[in-house]
Design a protein around this motif. Structure first.
Motif, PDB file in Angstrom:
ATOM      1  N   ILE A   9       5.377  -5.592  -2.074  1.00  0.00           N
ATOM      2  CA  ILE A   9       4.966  -4.851  -0.890  1.00  0.00           C
ATOM      3  C   ILE A   9       3.609  -4.180  -1.117  1.00  0.00           C
ATOM      4  N   VAL A  10       3.046  -3.691  -0.043  1.00  0.00           N
ATOM      5  CA  VAL A  10       1.849  -2.860  -0.105  1.00  0.00           C
ATOM      6  C   VAL A  10       2.255  -1.497   0.456  1.00  0.00           C
ATOM      7  N   PRO A  11       2.483  -0.514  -0.448  1.00  0.00           N
ATOM      8  CA  PRO A  11       2.896   0.809   0.030  1.00  0.00           C
ATOM      9  C   PRO A  11       1.687   1.700   0.328  1.00  0.00           C
ATOM     10  N   ILE A  12       1.825   2.516   1.358  1.00  0.00           N
ATOM     11  CA  ILE A  12       0.822   3.518   1.691  1.00  0.00           C
ATOM     12  C   ILE A  12       1.589   4.799   2.002  1.00  0.00           C
ATOM     13  N   THR A  13       1.252   5.887   1.296  1.00  0.00           N
ATOM     14  CA  THR A  13       1.970   7.142   1.446  1.00  0.00           C
ATOM     15  C   THR A  13       1.007   8.273   1.760  1.00  0.00           C
ATOM     16  N   VAL A  14       1.421   9.130   2.678  1.00  0.00           N
ATOM     17  CA  VAL A  14       0.659  10.334   3.013  1.00  0.00           C
ATOM     18  C   VAL A  14       1.618  11.529   2.990  1.00  0.00           C
ATOM     19  N   PHE A  15       1.035  12.725   2.853  1.00  0.00           N
ATOM     20  CA  PHE A  15       1.806  13.958   2.771  1.00  0.00           C
ATOM     21  C   PHE A  15       1.219  15.001   3.711  1.00  0.00           C
ATOM     22  N   ALA A  16       2.071  15.901   4.164  1.00  0.00           N
ATOM     23  CA  ALA A  16       1.611  17.066   4.926  1.00  0.00           C
ATOM     24  C   ALA A  16       2.486  18.251   4.534  1.00  0.00           C
ATOM     25  N   ARG A  17       1.886  19.407   4.543  1.00  0.00           N
ATOM     26  CA  ARG A  17       2.612  20.650   4.254  1.00  0.00           C
ATOM     27  C   ARG A  17       2.718  21.425   5.559  1.00  0.00           C
ATOM     28  N   THR A  18       3.873  22.037   5.777  1.00  0.00           N
ATOM     29  CA  THR A  18       4.080  22.850   6.967  1.00  0.00           C
ATOM     30  C   THR A  18       4.861  24.105   6.597  1.00  0.00           C
ATOM     31  N   ALA A 100      -0.270 -11.370  11.987  1.00  0.00           N
ATOM     32  CA  ALA A 100      -0.884 -12.351  11.092  1.00  0.00           C
ATOM     33  C   ALA A 100      -0.935 -11.856   9.655  1.00  0.00           C
ATOM     34  N   MET A 101      -0.780 -10.553   9.449  1.00  0.00           N
ATOM     35  CA  MET A 101      -0.905  -9.996   8.103  1.00  0.00           C
ATOM     36  C   MET A 101       0.418  -9.612   7.463  1.00  0.00           C
ATOM     37  N   ALA A 102       1.405  -9.191   8.276  1.00  0.00           N
ATOM     38  CA  ALA A 102       2.653  -8.677   7.704  1.00  0.00           C
ATOM     39  C   ALA A 102       3.862  -9.248   8.434  1.00  0.00           C
ATOM     40  N   GLN A 103       4.901  -9.523   7.660  1.00  0.00           N
ATOM     41  CA  GLN A 103       6.170  -9.936   8.250  1.00  0.00           C
ATOM     42  C   GLN A 103       6.868  -8.742   8.872  1.00  0.00           C
ATOM     43  N   GLY A 104       6.540  -7.566   8.364  1.00  0.00           N
ATOM     44  CA  GLY A 104       7.124  -6.343   8.881  1.00  0.00           C
ATOM     45  C   GLY A 104       6.748  -5.169   8.011  1.00  0.00           C
ATOM     46  N   VAL A 105       7.236  -4.012   8.420  1.00  0.00           N
ATOM     47  CA  VAL A 105       6.948  -2.766   7.730  1.00  0.00           C
ATOM     48  C   VAL A 105       8.241  -1.962   7.637  1.00  0.00           C
ATOM     49  N   ARG A 106       8.429  -1.330   6.500  1.00  0.00           N
ATOM     50  CA  ARG A 106       9.499  -0.337   6.371  1.00  0.00           C
ATOM     51  C   ARG A 106       8.813   1.019   6.310  1.00  0.00           C
ATOM     52  N   GLY A 107       9.171   1.906   7.218  1.00  0.00           N
ATOM     53  CA  GLY A 107       8.637   3.261   7.224  1.00  0.00           C
ATOM     54  C   GLY A 107       9.711   4.227   6.787  1.00  0.00           C
ATOM     55  N   GLU A 108       9.305   5.261   6.066  1.00  0.00           N
ATOM     56  CA  GLU A 108      10.274   6.247   5.594  1.00  0.00           C
ATOM     57  C   GLU A 108       9.661   7.639   5.610  1.00  0.00           C
ATOM     58  N   PHE A 126       4.352  -2.312   3.637  1.00  0.00           N
ATOM     59  CA  PHE A 126       4.024  -3.549   4.329  1.00  0.00           C
ATOM     60  C   PHE A 126       4.559  -4.724   3.530  1.00  0.00           C
ATOM     61  N   LYS A 127       5.263  -5.629   4.207  1.00  0.00           N
ATOM     62  CA  LYS A 127       5.687  -6.879   3.590  1.00  0.00           C
ATOM     63  C   LYS A 127       4.685  -7.937   4.051  1.00  0.00           C
ATOM     64  N   PRO A 128       3.745  -8.286   3.165  1.00  0.00           N
ATOM     65  CA  PRO A 128       2.669  -9.178   3.600  1.00  0.00           C
ATOM     66  C   PRO A 128       3.125 -10.616   3.831  1.00  0.00           C
ATOM     67  N   ARG A 129       2.431 -11.273   4.703  1.00  0.00           N
ATOM     68  CA  ARG A 129       2.612 -12.714   4.870  1.00  0.00           C
ATOM     69  C   ARG A 129       1.964 -13.394   3.668  1.00  0.00           C
ATOM     70  N   PRO A 130       2.386 -14.609   3.357  1.00  0.00           N
ATOM     71  CA  PRO A 130       1.784 -15.317   2.218  1.00  0.00           C
ATOM     72  C   PRO A 130       0.251 -15.366   2.343  1.00  0.00           C
ATOM     73  N   ARG A 137      -3.943  -4.706   0.814  1.00  0.00           N
ATOM     74  CA  ARG A 137      -4.238  -3.836  -0.334  1.00  0.00           C
ATOM     75  C   ARG A 137      -5.699  -3.433  -0.379  1.00  0.00           C
ATOM     76  N   GLY A 138      -6.556  -4.275   0.141  1.00  0.00           N
ATOM     77  CA  GLY A 138      -7.990  -4.038   0.031  1.00  0.00           C
ATOM     78  C   GLY A 138      -8.580  -3.345   1.234  1.00  0.00           C
ATOM     79  N   PRO A 139      -9.230  -4.104   2.108  1.00  0.00           N
ATOM     80  CA  PRO A 139      -9.970  -3.467   3.203  1.00  0.00           C
ATOM     81  C   PRO A 139      -9.107  -2.720   4.217  1.00  0.00           C
ATOM     82  N   PHE A 140      -7.880  -3.126   4.425  1.00  0.00           N
ATOM     83  CA  PHE A 140      -7.016  -2.503   5.429  1.00  0.00           C
ATOM     84  C   PHE A 140      -6.506  -1.130   4.998  1.00  0.00           C
TER      85      PHE A 140
END
Length: 165
Positions: A9-18, A100-108, A126-130, A137-140
């Motif tokens: 997968i290609v993981p992307i994580t962000v955080f916020a404090r409240t 065209a880029m991903a088969q799907g996404v898991r969000g948590e 992101f679950k990338p397509r072949p 992972r790069g420009p996106f």
């Protein structure tokens, strides 16, 4: 299940404090109006509205269809829901360039105590397509991470405003 332990997968994580406790942040963010927090920018459309949600967004299996400001849409299905700790969902059937880029996404989303407030962690896997992993992972990735961070900051702001304390 969209993503398994063997998927690259290609993981992307962000955080916020409240300043609101995890219970409040969860109660506001889990059912939030997506059009309030996902606004268009130079690279990505916003969410204009949601269709086909026939039940409350508070249990596993409920689905909906977010529509983007560019006319495209995606299917979103809630796969985990553990109030007030977190929830997860899958995005599939993109009708925009992501198809065209991903088969799907898991969000948590995770809501973690932080003094009297909370830390909110939001991850997209992101679950990338072949052959497309390098694009994700790069420009996106930096553009999407910025888009996510802005949306999460808006969610945290909404939680602050709606805090009943």
């Amino acid at each position: 299940m969209l993503i398994t332990h063997t998927d690259q997968i290609v993981p992307i994580t962000v955080f916020a404090r409240t300043s609101v406790p995890p219970e409040t942040a969860f109660a506001v963010i889990a059912p939030i109006d997506l059009s309030l927090v996902f606004t268009a920018d130079r690279f990505f459309p916003g969410i204009s509205h949601v269709e086909k949600q026939h039940d409350a967004w508070d249990h596993v299996g409920v689905a909906r269809e977010p529509h983007f400001t560019d006319g495209s849409h995606v299917t979103e299905r809630l796969t985990e829901y553990t109030a007030p700790h977190g929830f997860a969902y899958e995005l599939t059937e993109f009708t925009n360039v992501l198809s065209a880029m991903a088969q799907g996404v898991r969000g948590e989303f995770s809501f973690l105590p932080d003094g009297g407030g909370s830390i909110i962690r939001w991850t997209y896997e992101f679950k990338p397509r072949p052959g497309r992993r390098w694009i994700l992972r790069g420009p996106f990735k930096p553009f999407w991470k910025r888009y996510m961070q802005r949306a999460l900051d808006r969610m945290a702001d909404v939680a602050e405003v709606r805090d009943p304390r």
